[in-house]
Write an enzyme that holds these catalytic residues in place. Structure first.
Site, short mmCIF file in Angstrom:
data_model
loop_
_atom_site.label_atom_id
_atom_site.label_comp_id
_atom_site.label_asym_id
_atom_site.label_seq_id
_atom_site.Cartn_x
_atom_site.Cartn_y
_atom_site.Cartn_z
N ASP A 1 -7.44 -2.62 2.86
CA ASP A 1 -6.35 -3.57 2.62
C ASP A 1 -6.64 -4.95 3.22
OD1 ASP A 1 -4.67 -1.64 1.34
OD2 ASP A 1 -4.21 -0.82 3.32
N ASP B 1 0.86 -1.18 0.00
CA ASP B 1 0.00 0.00 0.00
C ASP B 1 0.90 1.24 0.00
OD1 ASP B 1 -2.36 1.52 0.24
OD2 ASP B 1 -2.11 1.63 2.41
#
Length: 609
Positions: free
Chosen positions: A508, A318
């Site tokens: 996520d 990320d």
């Protein structure tokens, strides 16, 4: 070590048995006829816990273990009047067991000390200004507590002024961190500035520390694959030894050796064929590595997680809070006063760095006109919703009309947040973030080790490209939903690659759960931490690379232990077959190899980053 032996019953039995063992040898050398009886007492104390474990495991689990082999060997030696050898065997075995227990305790000591420092009470400020002491379990979201100078924070919460907080207990960094008004501080950290008020942001069961405690408990019950294999192998191997030893004795007896000699050689085989060192090859080393990681701000949910990290081929990362600081600043915005009030109120329900940046950009705004009875929900991969109002990334507004031409006001290299109501975009915020200097170092280190890095982000293409170029990542994918991130993970898995995923947000979590090794940032969402096998308390990719190297070193040490322990067993068996080994030497070499294997694993505690 001596203090450890005195503080538990097993250790005290070892000390008493050792005293009888020494006394027995003194009587033996003096030719006193009472020496066998003293050795019997030594055998009782030294073998008590091994006998207990042998009986319990065999009956309850229907699975014999190495303790049974040791007890049978010692009893067999005593039956043919080799009491001293039997007592010596149990002494070294009991000492090795105590050392393994000590190693296990030592490897988790740092974690236990960390956990033991969290306050269980807090100073609650009541509505009338009075301060009362309550337990942290009684605190509710929004409660205000007083944190005195030098005191530990009892709960996670938002500070009401600029303060200095020592986060060494969480991150390992001793330099105090400055927290500005409205920024979140964490339980267990220390206030090194003046007293301040803390507004509770998480319940005591949801704090960073409570998550760490739970993960440590889980780690103790999640062995690595090699540990599982050794455990399964142990019972089958023990059964094989129990079958082979009588056959071995019979062969020697029928080769015209007297029964006493044949039985003695059988007891030597029973001793040296025991897989004590092999059983100890993985667990002490793994616990030492987990402890080492914890002291450096990386928490593993068991040996399997560290084992999987060493096999990682590709790491999806990320962006926000991982490669970048996540320390956003609002650089441009357009929205009316009422909309800003609604947005600031809604962002208080999110722990995302962008949300905190928007709150910090409007410190003096009044929220008394906001309808606070209406609930705020987090929409995975989009943003926050309150009734008809949606706040989130631009991709969530693709089907919204844009009469104010908000889309044209996005700037390359900046992160944008849109605000919409009734299918119409009514405002925006542009925010800037900075790449972490350590991210570039970590990316290069992973690439040098053969691990491919790919950036996956829900942010726009321009921002993703800018960050990827700065840190040295060749592949990046932008404007992704949680489902898109899962797709990339699964495509790599289809190519037989071991996939790592690192992130910190609720968006996520699905990808973290699907990857072989999910890695969460400790300052991220609780669901991200729950979905991961590894948590980096401090948002620093270098910490992850250090752990990646540590996982490889753990594998090497376990392999060394396995090869060494198997080699010792084979060598001692051969020496016994050809008649070059007696029981005392067999005991010393066999149990000595167990001690060496344990000490080799403990080297991981001393590794410096």
């Amino acid at each position: 070590m001596f203090r450890y032996l005195l503080t538990n019953l097993q250790g005290r039995f070892l000390l008493i048995g050792t005293l009888f063992l020494v006394t027995g040898f003194l009587l033996l050398f003096a030719g006193h006829p009472a020496n066998p009886y003293v050795f019997y007492l030594a055998i009782f104390f030294l073998g008590f816990f091994a006998a207990q474990a042998a009986v319990v495991d065999t009956l309850q689990n229907k699975s014999p273990n190495v303790d049974l082999l040791m007890i049978l060997s010692a009893l067999g030696a005593s039956l043919i009047h080799y009491e001293s050898e039997g007592a010596m065997l149990l002494f070294i075995f009991a000492a090795a067991e105590a050392l393994e227990e000590f190693a296990t305790g030592k490897s988790t000591k740092a974690i236990e000390e960390l956990m033991g420092q969290v306050p269980t009470t807090a100073q609650l400020v009541k509505d009338n200004g009075d301060v009362i002491e309550v337990t942290t379990e009684e605190l509710a979201l929004g409660d205000r507590v007083v944190v005195a100078r030098g005191a530990q924070l009892p709960i996670d919460g938002y500070v009401d002024r600029s303060v200095l907080v020592n986060e060494a207990a969480l991150t390992g960094e001793s330099i105090p961190v400055e927290k500005v008004s409205g920024e979140e501080a964490f339980a267990g950290t220390i206030n090194e500035g003046n007293a301040f008020h803390l507004s509770v942001s998480k319940l005591s069961s949801e704090t960073i520390f409570s998550n760490i405690i739970r993960m440590v408990d889980e780690a103790q019950n999640r062995p690595s694959q090699i540990s599982k294999f050794i455990d399964r192998f142990e019972s089958k191997y023990v059964i094989t030894v129990l079958l082979v030893v009588p056959i071995f004795i019979a062969i020697l007896y029928f080769q015209h050796q007297n029964f006493s000699e044949a039985f003695y050689r059988g007891m030597i085989l029973l001793t040296v064929a025991s897989p004590c060192a092999l059983v100890a090859s993985a667990t002490p080393a793994t616990l030492s590595a987990i402890s080492h990681g914890a002291k450096n701000g990386v928490l593993f949910k068991g040996g399997a997680a560290m084992e999987e990290l060493s096999r990682m081929d590709i790491l999806f990362s990320d962006k926000t809070g991982t490669l970048t600081h996540g320390d956003f600043e609002v650089v441009a915005y357009e929205a009316d006063e009422a909309t800003i009030q609604e947005v600031v109120y809604m962002e208080q329900f999110s722990s995302h760095p962008i949300a905190q940046a928007i709150i910090s950009a409007f410190p003096d705004i009044e929220l008394d006109q906001v309808n606070q009875a209406e609930s705020v929900e987090e929409v995975s991969g989009k943003g926050l919703r309150k009734g008809q109002l949606l706040v989130g990334k631009p991709a969530a507004f693709d089907e919204y009309s844009d009469p104010r031409q908000i889309r044209s006001k996005r700037q390359p290299g900046y992160t944008s947040v849109f605000v919409g109501r009734d299918q119409e975009i009514i405002g925006y915020f542009n925010l800037a973030d900075q790449v972490r200097t350590e991210s570039k170092e970590a990316v290069q280190a992973f690439k040098n080790s053969g691990v491919e890095l790919v950036l996956l982000t829900g942010d726009n293409h321009e921002v993703a490209q800018k960050v990827a170029e700065e840190v040295g990542i060749e592949q990046f994918h932008a404007d992704l939903s949680p489902e898109d991130k899962i797709k990339f993970v699964q495509e790599s898995q289809a190519k037989d690659l071991s996939v790592g995923m690192i992130g910190d947000g609720i968006n996520d979590a699905p990808a973290l759960a699907n990857a072989e090794i999910g890695i969460a940032m400790g300052s991220g969402s609780s669901i991200a931490m729950e979905s991961s096998e590894v948590v980096i308390v401090q948002n620093d990719l270098n910490k992850l690379y250090d752990s990646y190297q540590l996982s490889h070193r753990l594998n090497r040490i376990i392999l060394q232990n396995v090869i060494f322990s198997v080699g010792v067993i084979i060598t001692l068996i051969i020496l016994n077959i050809i008649g070059w080994l007696d029981l005392p030497l067999g005991v010393v070499f066999h149990e000595g190899s167990t001690i060496l294997v344990i000490l080799n694993g403990l080297r991981l505690l001393k590794r410096k980053d």
